[in-house]
Design an enzyme around this catalytic site. Structure first.
Site, short mmCIF file in Angstrom:
data_model
loop_
_atom_site.label_atom_id
_atom_site.label_comp_id
_atom_site.label_asym_id
_atom_site.label_seq_id
_atom_site.Cartn_x
_atom_site.Cartn_y
_atom_site.Cartn_z
N TYR A 141 0.86 -1.32 -0.06
CA TYR A 141 -0.08 0.02 0.09
C TYR A 141 0.74 1.40 0.07
O TYR A 141 0.50 2.32 -0.45
CB TYR A 141 -1.02 -0.08 1.20
N LYS A 192 3.18 -15.50 1.59
CA LYS A 192 3.15 -16.23 0.47
C LYS A 192 4.34 -16.36 0.06
O LYS A 192 4.88 -16.12 -1.18
CB LYS A 192 2.32 -15.16 -0.59
N ASP A 224 -3.44 -18.19 0.93
CA ASP A 224 -4.76 -18.68 0.37
C ASP A 224 -5.18 -19.67 1.26
O ASP A 224 -6.53 -19.70 1.59
CB ASP A 224 -4.33 -19.15 -1.03
N ASP A 248 -5.50 -6.79 5.59
CA ASP A 248 -6.84 -5.96 5.14
C ASP A 248 -7.69 -7.11 4.92
O ASP A 248 -8.99 -6.77 5.40
CB ASP A 248 -6.22 -4.99 3.95
N ASP A 252 -11.28 -8.51 7.32
CA ASP A 252 -12.65 -8.29 6.99
C ASP A 252 -13.37 -9.63 6.92
O ASP A 252 -14.64 -9.87 7.43
CB ASP A 252 -12.69 -7.44 5.74
#
Ligand code: NAD
Length: 362
Positions: A141, A192, A224, A248, A252
């Site tokens: 980000y 990852k 994943d 992020d 959620d």
């Protein structure tokens, strides 16, 4: 010494939910002698309207002089046409950067009274109590170079950079291990590393930091698989730590396990425990001004403020117990309503928490 909380109500439902949290704070002052003062400031769309910027200098001065920040929410359709640089959400990002809030703590806890509110089967989620720790000021980000460019061939390319240095990983890993030590001593680091070299470094550094925490069981999981496990068997997790973007998304996902976004608090901390506390939801323009919003995520955020910035876990517990009592009595705002319960307004829910808190003093 009296501590100071900067209170930034923001936009949409922000003022309504903050009002209820401030009632709780008032009650703590009067019933339990908590020494805290508050000062209100502007952020987001309301700040843009009044001062021409979503994060005015006065607000920056206020948050820098305070011991902690309590925030409602920012944003709304009224400000969507504005230039990106002055959109309400820039106020939020500016606060995180100004205060160097690199550690975002998001508990996802299912209150037993709300098992029916989750879309998952009760046996999968009942008793759920996990903490996701998201790195908040680095990663893709913020990484440079970034942008959309046009190549000599005339084709456009979009570009972002995933970058972490060792010290950034070490400091978030330390927060995660410290948090695990205060809970069930299990930490799952999500990366990852099979595809992204940056997260291979992430895995190495987290493992190194883990050597200082022999009592914590450290595991690693690819993102994943972590997403899949979160909806398959979320109770296997105690604390999870991950990068800005993975956090992020996963937080959620974890939030929805608990049924309503209106129940979940969060803390964003700097290296010295100064923090900003806010519900994880947005400004909910669809219900703003209607006395319908659930104030509990904001009230629980105030609880986190006492636990993490003021080191007053006993006060945090009082707030949490008062919330449980309000739920036990069957009161529900619209977002968590189920048959047989009593539907209440924002204000009535806040009042119920205050009277539950008051009854602890008697
Ligand atoms: P949102 O979280 O505001 O709302 C999503 C849905 O959840 C809506 O139906 C809303 O009514 C409901 N909801 C949210 N909080 C609730 C509560 N306390 N009680 C009951 N219901 C609640 O997300 P959105 O609609 O995508 O975004 C609205 C605005 O909020 C946008 O401008 C967005 O940029 C902003 N936003 C701000 C923050 C923040 O301030 N931290 C976070 C997310 C979104």
């Amino acid at each position: 010494m009296t501590k100071k909380i900067a209170v930034l109500a923001g936009d949409g439902i922000g003022p309504e939910i903050i009002r209820e949290a401030l009632k709780v704070l008032d009650c703590l002052r009067h019933e339990f002698g908590v020494e805290v003062e508050t000062e209100q400031g502007l952020v987001g769309g309301v700040a843009y309207d009044a001062k021409g910027h979503p994060l005015p200098q006065e607000t920056l001065d206020l948050v820098n002089s305070a011991d902690a920040v309590l925030l409602g929410a920012v944003g709304g359709p009224r400000w969507e046409a504005l230039d990106y640089s002055v959109r309400p959400e820039r106020g939020l990002l500016g606060l995180r950067a100004e205060l160097n809030l690199f550690a975002n703590l998001r508990p996802a806890m299912l209150h037993p009274q709300l098992v029916e509110a989750s879309t998952l089967k009760p046996d999968v989620v009942s008793g759920l109590d996990l903490m996701i720790i998201r790195e908040l000021t680095g990663g893709i980000y913020f990484g440079k170079p970034r942008g959309v460019r046009t190549l000599d061939s005339g084709e456009r390319i979009g570009l972002n950079t995933l970058i972490y240095n060792e010290s950034e990983i070490r400091r978030i890993a330390t927060v995660a291990f410290d948090t695990a030590m205060k809970r069930n001593r299990q930490l799952c680091s999500v990366d990852k590393a099979n595809v992204l070299e940056c997260t291979e470094l992430w895995r190495d550094v987290v493992t190194e930091v883990g050597k200082d925490y022999p009592e914590v069981i450290l595991t690693h999981m690819y993102v994943d698989n972590a997403a899949m496990q979160l909806v398959r068997a979320p109770k296997q997790f105690d604390v999870m730590v991950t990068t800005n973007m993975f956090g992020d998304i996963l937080s959620d996902c974890a939030a929805m396990l608990t049924g309503s976004i209106g129940m979940l608090p969060s803390a964003s901390l700097d290296e010295h425990g100064k923090g900003m506390y806010e519900p994880i939801h947005g400004s909910a323009p669809d219900i703003a001004g209607k006395n319908l919003a659930n104030p509990l995520a904001t009230i629980l955020s105030l609880g986190m403020l006492f636990r993490y910035s003021f080191n007053q876990g006993d006060i945090a517990q009082r707030i949490e117990q008062a919330v449980e009592k309000a739920l036990d009595s069957g009161l529900r705002t619209a977002d968590i309503y189920s048959e047989g319960c009593q539907r209440v307004s924002t204000e009535e829910m806040g009042n119920a928490v205050v009277s539950a808190l008051r009854s602890q003093g008697n």
